[in-house]
Design an enzyme around this catalytic site. Structure first.
Site, PDB file in Angstrom:
ATOM      1  N   ASN A 143     -14.671  -6.664   1.395  1.00  0.00           N
ATOM      2  CA  ASN A 143     -16.021  -6.749   0.843  1.00  0.00           C
ATOM      3  C   ASN A 143     -16.459  -5.431   0.207  1.00  0.00           C
ATOM      4  OD1 ASN A 143     -15.909  -6.063   3.672  1.00  0.00           O
ATOM      5  ND2 ASN A 143     -18.126  -6.254   3.813  1.00  0.00           N
ATOM      6  N   GLU A 173     -19.955  -3.764  -1.187  1.00  0.00           N
ATOM      7  CA  GLU A 173     -21.407  -3.943  -1.216  1.00  0.00           C
ATOM      8  C   GLU A 173     -22.039  -3.132  -2.342  1.00  0.00           C
ATOM      9  OE1 GLU A 173     -22.738  -3.214   2.826  1.00  0.00           O
ATOM     10  OE2 GLU A 173     -21.823  -5.098   3.486  1.00  0.00           O
ATOM     11  N   CYS A 208     -17.967 -10.508  -1.622  1.00  0.00           N
ATOM     12  CA  CYS A 208     -17.301 -10.737  -0.333  1.00  0.00           C
ATOM     13  C   CYS A 208     -15.793 -10.540  -0.456  1.00  0.00           C
ATOM     14  CB  CYS A 208     -17.547 -12.162   0.150  1.00  0.00           C
ATOM     15  SG  CYS A 208     -19.242 -12.506   0.601  1.00  0.00           S
ATOM     16  N   GLU A 213     -13.352 -12.514   0.371  1.00  0.00           N
ATOM     17  CA  GLU A 213     -12.623 -13.679  -0.142  1.00  0.00           C
ATOM     18  C   GLU A 213     -12.654 -13.704  -1.666  1.00  0.00           C
ATOM     19  OE1 GLU A 213     -14.966 -13.498   2.120  1.00  0.00           O
ATOM     20  OE2 GLU A 213     -14.796 -15.046   3.655  1.00  0.00           O
ATOM     21  N   CYS A 262     -18.638 -17.394   3.539  1.00  0.00           N
ATOM     22  CA  CYS A 262     -20.016 -17.763   3.198  1.00  0.00           C
ATOM     23  C   CYS A 262     -19.996 -18.916   2.184  1.00  0.00           C
ATOM     24  CB  CYS A 262     -20.762 -16.550   2.638  1.00  0.00           C
ATOM     25  SG  CYS A 262     -20.383 -16.196   0.904  1.00  0.00           S
TER      26      CYS A 262
END
Ligand code: THU
Length: 157
Positions: free
Chosen positions: A52, A54, A63, A65, A101
């Site tokens: 991830n 940010e 994220c 993934e 998510c």
């Protein structure tokens, strides 16, 4: 959906999860201090990882993934059979598996459509003492996808 012990995973699954755990440490996470690693296994046997990343504009965060999917795409890899996901806090280990998510489920579904595969997900706690195996269809039932728009994405394999 199935809970499974690390020792019961096959070597390919164990290796994929270990790769996810390794890349998790590269997370850029100054805001949440939460670390996530994802490792995709392509249909031709390559492993592509992501963590991830940010941003001060929190919603711009990518994220793990999706980071992995983007890295794979840049290598010309769009077909996958499995993905492993693992997370940890800055000062705590997770006691429940880290699951993708909603946005990542949607992006993984797109990949599953390109791949013509019901992707397998291997989701783990930090210590790998709880692992859940699931499929794309199980984590995103009734998904909206390219077929709903009359688009055949298989040519993007
Ligand atoms: N995160 C992921 O990378 N993948 C998930 O499946 C859940 C959430 C990240 C985004 C953010 O950097 C941090 O975890 C806290 O939400």
């Amino acid at each position: 959906m199935q809970e499974i012990k690390y020792e019961e995973l096959d070597l390919i699954q164990q290796n994929l999860l270990d790769e996810a755990a390794a890349v998790m440490e590269t997370a850029y996470n100054p805001y949440s201090h939460f670390y996530v690693g994802a490792a995709l296994l392509s249909l031709d046997g390559q492993i592509i990882t992501g963590s991830n990343v940010e941003n001060a504009a929190y919603g711009s965060t990518i994220c793990a993934e999706r980071a992995a999917i983007l890295r794979a795409n840049a290598k010309g890899i769009r077909t996958f059979e499995k993905v492993a996901i693992i997370g940890r806090g800055e000062s705590f280990d997770t006691t429940e598996v880290t699951a993708p998510c909603g946005s990542c489920r949607q992006m993984l579904f797109e990949s599953s459509q390109v791949s013509e595969r019901n992707l397998e997900l291997i989701m783990a706690t930090t210590r790998k003492d709880k692992i859940i195996l699931a499929t794309m269809e199980e984590i995103l039932p009734l998904a909206f996808g390219p077929k709903d728009l009359g688009i055949d994405v298989r040519k993007y394999q």
